[in-house]
Design a protein around this motif. Structure first.
Motif, mmCIF file in Angstrom:
data_model
loop_
_atom_site.group_PDB
_atom_site.id
_atom_site.type_symbol
_atom_site.label_atom_id
_atom_site.label_comp_id
_atom_site.label_asym_id
_atom_site.label_seq_id
_atom_site.Cartn_x
_atom_site.Cartn_y
_atom_site.Cartn_z
ATOM 1 N N GLY A 1 45.698 63.264 42.302
ATOM 2 C CA GLY A 1 44.063 62.915 41.474
ATOM 3 C C GLY A 1 43.301 61.463 41.901
ATOM 4 N N ASN A 2 43.393 61.069 43.010
ATOM 5 C CA ASN A 2 42.293 60.272 43.190
ATOM 6 C C ASN A 2 42.408 59.311 42.508
ATOM 7 N N GLU A 3 43.737 59.214 41.911
ATOM 8 C CA GLU A 3 44.157 57.565 41.987
ATOM 9 C C GLU A 3 44.726 56.541 42.969
ATOM 10 N N SER A 4 44.006 56.113 42.796
ATOM 11 C CA SER A 4 44.543 54.629 44.116
ATOM 12 C C SER A 4 46.050 54.405 43.455
ATOM 13 N N VAL A 5 46.444 54.264 44.160
ATOM 14 C CA VAL A 5 48.324 53.471 43.755
ATOM 15 C C VAL A 5 48.393 52.618 44.859
ATOM 16 N N TYR A 6 48.357 51.948 45.727
ATOM 17 C CA TYR A 6 48.383 51.090 46.756
ATOM 18 C C TYR A 6 46.810 50.751 47.529
ATOM 19 N N VAL A 7 46.859 49.096 47.760
ATOM 20 C CA VAL A 7 46.414 48.899 48.593
ATOM 21 C C VAL A 7 47.004 47.499 48.885
ATOM 22 N N ASN A 8 47.035 47.568 50.954
ATOM 23 C CA ASN A 8 47.855 46.650 51.271
ATOM 24 C C ASN A 8 46.602 44.945 50.681
ATOM 25 N N PRO A 9 47.494 43.567 51.134
ATOM 26 C CA PRO A 9 46.146 42.786 51.395
ATOM 27 C C PRO A 9 45.427 42.346 51.960
ATOM 28 N N SER B 1 42.836 44.339 49.571
ATOM 29 C CA SER B 1 42.421 43.865 48.183
ATOM 30 C C SER B 1 41.304 42.477 48.994
ATOM 31 N N ARG B 2 41.472 42.118 50.087
ATOM 32 C CA ARG B 2 40.175 41.253 50.166
ATOM 33 C C ARG B 2 38.949 41.696 50.808
ATOM 34 N N MET B 3 39.113 42.918 50.967
ATOM 35 C CA MET B 3 38.006 43.437 52.094
ATOM 36 C C MET B 3 37.576 44.096 50.613
ATOM 37 N N LEU B 4 38.106 44.295 49.618
ATOM 38 C CA LEU B 4 37.282 44.915 48.730
ATOM 39 C C LEU B 4 36.872 43.750 47.583
ATOM 40 N N GLY B 5 37.710 42.796 47.488
ATOM 41 C CA GLY B 5 37.627 41.777 46.440
ATOM 42 C C GLY B 5 38.373 41.365 44.994
ATOM 43 N N TYR B 6 39.513 43.571 44.677
ATOM 44 C CA TYR B 6 40.194 43.692 44.141
ATOM 45 C C TYR B 6 42.180 43.282 43.804
ATOM 46 N N SER B 7 42.493 43.071 43.143
ATOM 47 C CA SER B 7 44.092 43.194 43.358
ATOM 48 C C SER B 7 44.641 44.440 43.198
ATOM 49 N N LEU B 8 46.320 45.241 43.935
ATOM 50 C CA LEU B 8 46.507 46.047 43.373
ATOM 51 C C LEU B 8 46.100 46.182 42.091
ATOM 52 N N ASP B 9 46.302 45.676 41.086
ATOM 53 C CA ASP B 9 46.592 45.700 39.672
ATOM 54 C C ASP B 9 45.350 46.716 38.904
ATOM 55 N N GLU B 10 43.676 45.982 39.984
ATOM 56 C CA GLU B 10 42.781 45.614 39.724
ATOM 57 C C GLU B 10 41.752 47.194 40.150
ATOM 58 N N ILE B 11 42.925 47.697 41.263
ATOM 59 C CA ILE B 11 42.032 48.637 41.631
ATOM 60 C C ILE B 11 42.461 49.980 41.085
ATOM 61 N N ASN C 1 43.334 50.672 38.470
ATOM 62 C CA ASN C 1 42.518 50.860 37.127
ATOM 63 C C ASN C 1 41.055 51.135 37.545
ATOM 64 N N THR C 2 40.376 50.930 38.742
ATOM 65 C CA THR C 2 39.395 51.407 38.617
ATOM 66 C C THR C 2 38.445 52.848 39.592
ATOM 67 N N ASP C 3 37.941 53.137 38.563
ATOM 68 C CA ASP C 3 37.281 54.733 39.135
ATOM 69 C C ASP C 3 36.737 54.471 39.917
ATOM 70 N N LEU C 4 36.941 55.703 40.864
ATOM 71 C CA LEU C 4 36.118 56.404 42.758
ATOM 72 C C LEU C 4 35.035 55.800 42.544
ATOM 73 N N SER C 5 34.099 56.007 41.900
ATOM 74 C CA SER C 5 33.203 55.905 41.416
ATOM 75 C C SER C 5 32.409 54.705 41.535
ATOM 76 N N CYS C 6 33.175 53.861 40.918
ATOM 77 C CA CYS C 6 32.731 52.116 41.206
ATOM 78 C C CYS C 6 32.354 51.771 42.554
ATOM 79 N N LEU C 7 33.754 52.539 43.243
ATOM 80 C CA LEU C 7 34.342 52.065 44.523
ATOM 81 C C LEU C 7 32.535 52.022 45.998
ATOM 82 N N PHE C 8 31.889 53.234 44.857
ATOM 83 C CA PHE C 8 31.642 54.154 46.469
ATOM 84 C C PHE C 8 30.643 53.559 45.512
ATOM 85 N N LYS C 9 28.861 53.884 46.782
ATOM 86 C CA LYS C 9 27.786 54.318 46.184
ATOM 87 C C LYS C 9 27.311 56.293 45.157
#
Lengths: 718, 118
Positions: A25-33, A36-46, A48-56
């Motif tokens: 369903g295009n929901e983030s389920v995992y990011v490794n550390p 997480s550093r690259m995006l500035g979001y923690s696993l939990d934050e990501i 809850n973030t919609d893809l549309s906020c992560l990409f232009k």
């Protein structure tokens, strides 16, 4: 070692590559550390973030399309921008794979991401720089080139509106600039504003030569004068960096505007630095090109000018008929850079008369009126002024008003003739130069050079060039006149000699005969002895003087004949030995009189062609000189012959002739010694040489100063 | 009338006069002509034993005079002494003696006495 699930997890957690897993369903389920550093979001934050906020927005559609194909088992690798939590956009290289369960059902996908922002930035900058240089090398203008630089940069920094402003030559204000997305009206508002310590971001950066970061335009004192303008275009933040030349001179500024209050990140600061450096290179490059171009232009012009000058001088040196030679000059000037040009010369009354003119085909009307052009020397303009002040005059920019001649006003031509003015006005005089031709403070005439409608505005270096040509003309005229004067003087002298000697000869002849007669009478004792004793010595002193006098006059007559090429030789076959012997015998008496020994050897019966009287004249001259300059030492006279030549040598042991004088003594009016010690005109050897050469022979001297001279005559026997 | 007559043909009056003086002093009778034409005109009424002739003269010059003389059988044997500065062209003339100007009186008188024909 057994590879366990824990081990895998350990590897994933420590990986430097970002690993990002999304479900079907295009929901983030995992990011490794690392992710997480690259995006500035923690696993939990990501989560809850919609893809549309992560990409232009513009990338999102492509991304969703790619996810659809991935469901069908496609993996792929692509570059994509990701928006960090702090809203900074970074470029990543993403390798994406679909994930399937044991029933081969798509359950999501995994992305392995590397931050390639730095590489992308370098690539973008390099690409932009390349484009800039391409434009500049093709001869495009700087604004276009700088736009090429700005446009990829705007993609590197999210939400930025870039501008590159250029400072004027004095470095006081911005005159030009490049901007792509900044509103034109805003740019117009800031151009031509002076730089200063509180002149917005750019004005201050240029003034202080340092980076100026204004994150909130509305509340920053640097913007107090310009914030209304900025806010009216919804510009909230502005960072500006001065663009410096290698010598540290401010060339302009590179500025980034944002529509929200914003501080730069390190990454963005790096971009600012890089772009500024690239802009500096571009500006310097184009400045250099401009410099080079103007140097080339200057060089070309210089070369053309030199060529013109060389040609003019060649013409002028070509002939002594300056009236003819000067005709080439206006033509040459017209072919170089004028529409019409003319030369006037001053006549004996000082009035200027037109000599010669040239014009382009478009201006041929000028040639028609040129003949009647009368330069009025009282005019305060043009050639009259140039002649009066003795300097060249340049009228760089002329307008139609300069021709209006109402009342006493003078047209700037220095010529009042209404027809002339009318024609020149119709041709559209744009610029002209008046060059006086002056030698030793006296004017000989002038040169006028003009350009009409399509022509150029003359400048100081044009004037300098024409000045040179004017001077060359003046010198050529002067040389010719001096030459003619000299020729005339020579002719006058020759005429005088000819007339004087002819006029003197007749009375002298009768005078001489009367004295001779008187002497004869004395011999016949017509006077008393007492009276005769008184009169005789007087007469015997008069006689040699008169003889000397007539000899001088004969010499002068010979000279004028030689000069007029009227000395004709009467060549006849004869016994030259006898002819010479006769003359030597005559002169022997003189030697005896002066008690100078004369040794003679003449080979007998040498026959040949000669003019008896003239040859005797040569013998007399040579022996006369030997007697005069021989210091009473013995003189040797020798005449020998072979089958081709007869050689006569007259050798004395007197003062001799120095080597430099040896060339001189055969020239008319030259003498090796001063006039004080020896009389005569210095013409004898010249006449002797002419006579011998007339016989086809030669005469030369061999001499050592103080030891004596040998004059050697060689005659062909024919 | 002396039997030692000399005809002087010379355009310069000064030289004419001095020649007359000198020749008379030597015992000649002298008749004077200003040019060749005058000289020719005088010949029938005179009987010179010698002609002293200048070359460059107006009306009739020396060359023309000689040419005319040589046509007359009775005059053609009269000796002629040419007196001129023009040595080159004078050479071409048919004469008994050529005396170069400027004149030396001794040379001239010698030429006259040597060529005089009684």
């Amino acid at each position: 070692m057994e590879i366990t699930e824990g081990l895998f997890k350990q590897i994933i957690e420590n990986s430097l590559e970002g690993i990002w897993i999304i479900d079907d369903g295009n929901e983030s389920v995992y990011v490794n550390p690392a992710m997480s550093r690259m995006l500035g979001y923690s696993l939990d934050e990501i989560k809850n973030t919609d893809l549309s906020c992560l990409f232009k927005t513009e990338d999102l559609k492509t991304l969703l399309d790619k996810l659809e194909t991935r469901k069908r088992g496609q993996s792929e690798k692509h570059e994509i921008r990701v928006i960090r939590k702090d809203k900074v956009v970074i470029w990543t290289l993403a390798s994406c794979y679909p994930l399937f369960n044991s029933e081969e059902k798509y359950i999501g996908s995994v992305g392995l991401l590397i931050d390639i922002s730095k590489r992308k930035r370098s690539e973008t900058l390099l690409g932009a720089q390349r484009k800039v240089f391409e434009i500049l090398i093709r001869g495009g203008n700087l604004e276009d080139a700088l736009n090429e630089l700005l446009s990829p940069i705007e993609e590197l920094v999210d939400g930025m509106l870039g501008s590159i402003l250029l400072l004027d030559k004095e470095g006081k204000k911005f005159t030009k600039g490049a901007a792509i997305n900044l509103p034109d009206a805003y740019m117009e508002g800031i151009l031509n504003e002076p730089i200063g310590p509180e002149a917005g971001s750019c004005g201050t950066a240029a003034f202080k030569k340092e980076l100026v970061i204004v994150s909130d335009i509305e509340n920053d004192p640097l913007w107090k004068n310009y914030k209304e303008l900025a806010l009216s275009f919804d510009l909230r933040a502005s960072w500006s960096c001065p663009i410096l030349s290698r010598e540290g001179k401010v060339l302009g500024t590179f500025a980034l505007y944002f529509r929200k209050i914003r501080e730069p990140t390190d990454y963005e600061l790096q971009i600012v630095k890089d772009v500024t450096a690239a802009a500096a290179l571009s500006i310097e490059h184009i400045n250099m090109l401009h410099q080079q171009e103007s140097l080339l232009k200057k060089e070309k012009r210089f070369r053309q000018d030199l060529e013109l000058l060389a040609q003019a001088r060649k013409f002028l040196a070509n002939s002594l008929e300056y009236e003819k030679v000067l005709k080439n000059i206006p033509e040459l000037i017209v072919s170089h850079f004028a529409d019409w040009s003319y030369i006037t010369l001053s006549d004996e009354n000082g009035a200027l008369r037109a000599l010669t003119a040239a014009a382009t085909p478009e201006c041929r009307e000028f040639l028609r009126i040129f003949e009647h052009c009368k330069t009025d020397l009282t005019s305060p303009h043009g050639l009259p002024l140039a002649l009066r002040e003795g300097r060249s005059i340049l009228y760089s920019h002329l307008t139609d008003e300069d021709f209006i001649t109402e009342g006493e006003a003078w047209p700037k031509l220095g010529i009042k003739d209404p027809e002339f003015v009318c024609v020149i006005r119709n041709l559209g005089l744009k610029s002209y130069m008046a060059i006086p031709m002056i030698v030793r403070g006296e004017y000989l005439g002038g040169l006028v050079v003009a350009s009409s409608k399509e022509g150029r505005h003359y400048d100081g270096s044009d004037l300098a060039l024409m000045n040179e040509i004017g001077n060359s003309c003046a010198i050529a005229i002067d040389n010719t006149m001096l030459y003619r004067d000299a020729q005339q003087s020579i002719q006058n002298r020759e005429d005088f000699i000819s007339v004087a000697s002819h006029e003197l000869r007749t009375p002298l002849t009768s005078l001489q005969m009367r004295v001779d007669l008187l002497a004869r009478l004395m011999d016949k004792n017509v006077l008393s002895e007492e009276l005769a004793a008184k009169v005789k010595p007087i007469i015997s002193e008069i006689q040699p003087d008169i003889r000397k006098f007539s000899k001088l006059i004969e010499t002068l007559l010979d000279i004028s004949k030689l000069r007029a090429k009227k000395l004709h030789l009467n060549l006849q076959q004869m016994n030259i030995s006898n002819v010479v012997q006769e003359e030597v015998n005559r002169l022997k008496q003189d030697f005896d009189l002066h008690q100078s020994p004369l040794r003679v050897y003449i080979q007998e019966n040498l026959f040949g062609m000669c003019d008896q009287i003239r040859l005797q004249q040569v013998v007399s001259n040579l022996l006369g000189n030997a007697l005069k300059f021989g210091n009473k030492r013995p003189v040797e006279f020798e005449m020998l012959g072979n089958k081709d030549h007869i050689t006569i040598t007259v050798k004395d042991y007197g003062m001799g002739v120095s080597s430099e004088d040896q060339l001189r003594i055969f020239k008319p009016f030259e003498r090796a010694v001063s006039d004080k010690n020896f009389g005569g005109l210095g013409l004898g050897l010249y006449i002797a040489q002419q006579i011998i050469e007339g016989h086809g022979g030669t005469i030369l001297v061999e001499s050592t100063l103080g030891e004596g001279s040998s004059f050697i005559v060689e005659l062909p026997r024919r | 009338m002396s039997n030692k007559q000399v005809l002087v043909v010379e355009d310069d009056s000064n030289i004419r006069e001095v020649l007359k003086l000198a020749l008379e002093f030597e015992g000649y009778e002298v008749i004077l002509a200003k040019n060749g034409r005058e000289g020719l005109d005088m010949l029938p009424s005179s009987k010179p034993g010698l002609i002293l002739l200048d070359l460059m003269m107006p009306v009739m010059n020396g060359w023309e005079f000689v040419e005319e003389i040589k046509k007359h059988p009775e005059y053609k044997s009269i000796p002629i002494v040419v007196v001129s500065a023009y040595s080159e062209r004078a050479k071409a003339i048919e004469c008994n003696k050529f005396v170069q100007k400027p004149l030396e009186l001794d040379t001239l008188l010698q030429a006259v006495s040597e060529n005089f024909k009684e």
